[in-house]
Design a protein around this motif. Sequence first.
Motif, PDB file in Angstrom:
ATOM      1  N   ALA A 118       1.316  -1.263  -0.270  1.00 54.18           N
ATOM      2  CA  ALA A 118      -0.446   0.019  -0.052  1.00 54.18           C
ATOM      3  C   ALA A 118       0.937   0.757   0.057  1.00 54.18           C
ATOM      4  O   ALA A 118       0.881   2.336  -0.721  1.00 54.18           O
ATOM      5  CB  ALA A 118      -0.957   0.103   1.108  1.00 54.18           C
ATOM      6  N   VAL A 119       1.514   1.093   1.117  1.00 57.30           N
ATOM      7  CA  VAL A 119       3.173   1.951   0.522  1.00 57.30           C
ATOM      8  C   VAL A 119       3.560   2.481  -0.350  1.00 57.30           C
ATOM      9  O   VAL A 119       3.703   3.330  -0.772  1.00 57.30           O
ATOM     10  CB  VAL A 119       3.972   2.328   1.925  1.00 57.30           C
ATOM     11  N   ILE A 120       3.454   1.773  -0.946  1.00 57.92           N
ATOM     12  CA  ILE A 120       4.988   1.455  -2.563  1.00 57.92           C
ATOM     13  C   ILE A 120       3.883   1.642  -3.073  1.00 57.92           C
ATOM     14  O   ILE A 120       4.616   2.988  -4.352  1.00 57.92           O
ATOM     15  CB  ILE A 120       5.233   0.279  -2.933  1.00 57.92           C
ATOM     16  N   CYS A 121       2.230   1.110  -3.409  1.00 53.47           N
ATOM     17  CA  CYS A 121       2.272   2.084  -4.847  1.00 53.47           C
ATOM     18  C   CYS A 121       1.197   3.247  -4.459  1.00 53.47           C
ATOM     19  O   CYS A 121       1.111   4.538  -5.221  1.00 53.47           O
ATOM     20  CB  CYS A 121       0.498   1.162  -4.597  1.00 53.47           C
ATOM     21  N   TYR A 122       1.192   3.749  -3.514  1.00 55.02           N
ATOM     22  CA  TYR A 122       1.446   5.806  -2.670  1.00 55.02           C
ATOM     23  C   TYR A 122       2.077   6.004  -3.190  1.00 55.02           C
ATOM     24  O   TYR A 122       2.204   6.984  -3.812  1.00 55.02           O
ATOM     25  CB  TYR A 122       0.779   5.331  -1.585  1.00 55.02           C
TER      26      TYR A 122
ATOM     27  N   PRO B 200       6.203  12.644  -1.303  1.00 53.03           N
ATOM     28  CA  PRO B 200       5.565  12.802  -0.532  1.00 53.03           C
ATOM     29  C   PRO B 200       5.980  12.821   0.874  1.00 53.03           C
ATOM     30  O   PRO B 200       7.209  11.927   1.156  1.00 53.03           O
ATOM     31  CB  PRO B 200       3.770  12.462  -0.470  1.00 53.03           C
ATOM     32  N   TRP B 201       5.130  14.169   2.142  1.00 54.67           N
ATOM     33  CA  TRP B 201       6.363  13.865   3.327  1.00 54.67           C
ATOM     34  C   TRP B 201       5.734  12.501   3.604  1.00 54.67           C
ATOM     35  O   TRP B 201       4.154  12.064   4.063  1.00 54.67           O
ATOM     36  CB  TRP B 201       5.497  15.209   4.111  1.00 54.67           C
ATOM     37  N   GLU B 202       6.657  11.913   4.740  1.00 53.45           N
ATOM     38  CA  GLU B 202       6.072  10.826   5.177  1.00 53.45           C
ATOM     39  C   GLU B 202       4.975  10.771   6.316  1.00 53.45           C
ATOM     40  O   GLU B 202       4.185  10.146   6.579  1.00 53.45           O
ATOM     41  CB  GLU B 202       7.250  10.550   6.518  1.00 53.45           C
ATOM     42  N   SER B 203       3.859  11.830   7.364  1.00 56.41           N
ATOM     43  CA  SER B 203       2.675  11.929   8.090  1.00 56.41           C
ATOM     44  C   SER B 203       1.842  12.486   6.818  1.00 56.41           C
ATOM     45  O   SER B 203       1.089  11.359   7.334  1.00 56.41           O
ATOM     46  CB  SER B 203       3.394  12.591   8.804  1.00 56.41           C
ATOM     47  N   HIS B 204       2.141  12.608   5.671  1.00 56.35           N
ATOM     48  CA  HIS B 204       0.679  12.822   4.989  1.00 56.35           C
ATOM     49  C   HIS B 204       0.675  11.114   4.610  1.00 56.35           C
ATOM     50  O   HIS B 204      -0.210  11.040   4.200  1.00 56.35           O
ATOM     51  CB  HIS B 204       1.264  14.024   3.837  1.00 56.35           C
ATOM     52  N   ILE B 205       1.597  10.068   3.526  1.00 58.49           N
ATOM     53  CA  ILE B 205       1.853   9.114   3.564  1.00 58.49           C
ATOM     54  C   ILE B 205       0.612   8.506   4.682  1.00 58.49           C
ATOM     55  O   ILE B 205       0.078   7.476   4.853  1.00 58.49           O
ATOM     56  CB  ILE B 205       2.610   8.465   3.374  1.00 58.49           C
ATOM     57  N   CYS B 206       1.374   8.233   5.632  1.00 59.76           N
ATOM     58  CA  CYS B 206       1.149   7.957   7.186  1.00 59.76           C
ATOM     59  C   CYS B 206      -0.390   7.920   7.259  1.00 59.76           C
ATOM     60  O   CYS B 206      -1.164   6.812   7.503  1.00 59.76           O
ATOM     61  CB  CYS B 206       1.481   7.263   8.244  1.00 59.76           C
ATOM     62  N   ARG B 207      -0.392   9.527   7.400  1.00 61.61           N
ATOM     63  CA  ARG B 207      -2.124   9.624   7.817  1.00 61.61           C
ATOM     64  C   ARG B 207      -3.217   9.590   6.226  1.00 61.61           C
ATOM     65  O   ARG B 207      -4.376   8.941   6.647  1.00 61.61           O
ATOM     66  CB  ARG B 207      -2.173  11.045   7.675  1.00 61.61           C
ATOM     67  N   GLU B 208      -2.491   9.184   4.873  1.00 59.72           N
ATOM     68  CA  GLU B 208      -3.082   9.019   4.019  1.00 59.72           C
ATOM     69  C   GLU B 208      -4.499   7.920   3.968  1.00 59.72           C
ATOM     70  O   GLU B 208      -4.634   7.030   3.629  1.00 59.72           O
ATOM     71  CB  GLU B 208      -2.626   9.169   2.855  1.00 59.72           C
ATOM     72  N   LEU B 209      -3.387   7.091   4.501  1.00 63.66           N
ATOM     73  CA  LEU B 209      -3.349   5.391   4.500  1.00 63.66           C
ATOM     74  C   LEU B 209      -4.000   4.996   5.577  1.00 63.66           C
ATOM     75  O   LEU B 209      -3.730   3.372   6.365  1.00 63.66           O
ATOM     76  CB  LEU B 209      -2.096   4.836   3.969  1.00 63.66           C
ATOM     77  N   GLY B 210      -3.659   5.608   6.477  1.00 66.70           N
ATOM     78  CA  GLY B 210      -4.932   4.829   7.648  1.00 66.70           C
ATOM     79  C   GLY B 210      -3.460   4.541   8.745  1.00 66.70           C
ATOM     80  O   GLY B 210      -3.856   3.621   9.462  1.00 66.70           O
TER      81      GLY B 210
ATOM     82  N   GLU C  96      -0.350   4.569  11.348  1.00 63.92           N
ATOM     83  CA  GLU C  96       0.167   4.896  12.763  1.00 63.92           C
ATOM     84  C   GLU C  96       1.071   5.956  11.555  1.00 63.92           C
ATOM     85  O   GLU C  96       2.527   5.818  11.379  1.00 63.92           O
ATOM     86  CB  GLU C  96       0.649   4.438  14.165  1.00 63.92           C
ATOM     87  N   LYS C  97       1.558   7.366  13.171  1.00 65.34           N
ATOM     88  CA  LYS C  97       2.453   7.819  13.126  1.00 65.34           C
ATOM     89  C   LYS C  97       4.028   7.747  12.943  1.00 65.34           C
ATOM     90  O   LYS C  97       4.001   6.407  13.527  1.00 65.34           O
ATOM     91  CB  LYS C  97       2.498   9.478  13.613  1.00 65.34           C
ATOM     92  N   GLY C  98       5.084   7.593  11.721  1.00 68.81           N
ATOM     93  CA  GLY C  98       6.110   6.745  11.452  1.00 68.81           C
ATOM     94  C   GLY C  98       6.392   5.436  10.858  1.00 68.81           C
ATOM     95  O   GLY C  98       6.991   4.637  11.323  1.00 68.81           O
ATOM     96  N   CYS C  99       4.787   5.424  10.124  1.00 65.51           N
ATOM     97  CA  CYS C  99       4.599   3.947   9.648  1.00 65.51           C
ATOM     98  C   CYS C  99       5.748   3.722   8.497  1.00 65.51           C
ATOM     99  O   CYS C  99       6.003   2.623   8.456  1.00 65.51           O
ATOM    100  CB  CYS C  99       3.193   4.206   9.326  1.00 65.51           C
TER     101      CYS C  99
END
Length: 97
Positions: A45-49, A61-71, A73-76
């Motif tokens: 999911a992260v790779i596709c995003y 994208p910023w790491e925090s944005h990736i984690c938030r968009e994919l639901g 945890e922070k620092g995913c």
Amino acid sequence: MDTQTQTAAFDDDGFLAEAGAWSRNLARQIAAEHGIAGMTQMHWAVICYLRGHYLREGTLPWESHICRELGLEKGCLHGLFGGPLTAWQVAGLPNPG
């Protein structure tokens, strides 16, 4: 090792030189070289995003944005890949630095 893996070129920092050379098999190999034994659904999911965002926007994208968009945890990216740079490498994206 498959033919695509054998012919893929990397820069001095370990980033794929040609984004078009990326494949899921190559991503698995890069992940394994970084100690990621198996790619889970969350890894993909992260790779596709990452790939989708980069191909659409031309930026990472910023790491925090990736984690938030994919639901997630922070620092995913640290939890899944050990950090954002490894995630970029596995995703076959260019060197951000």
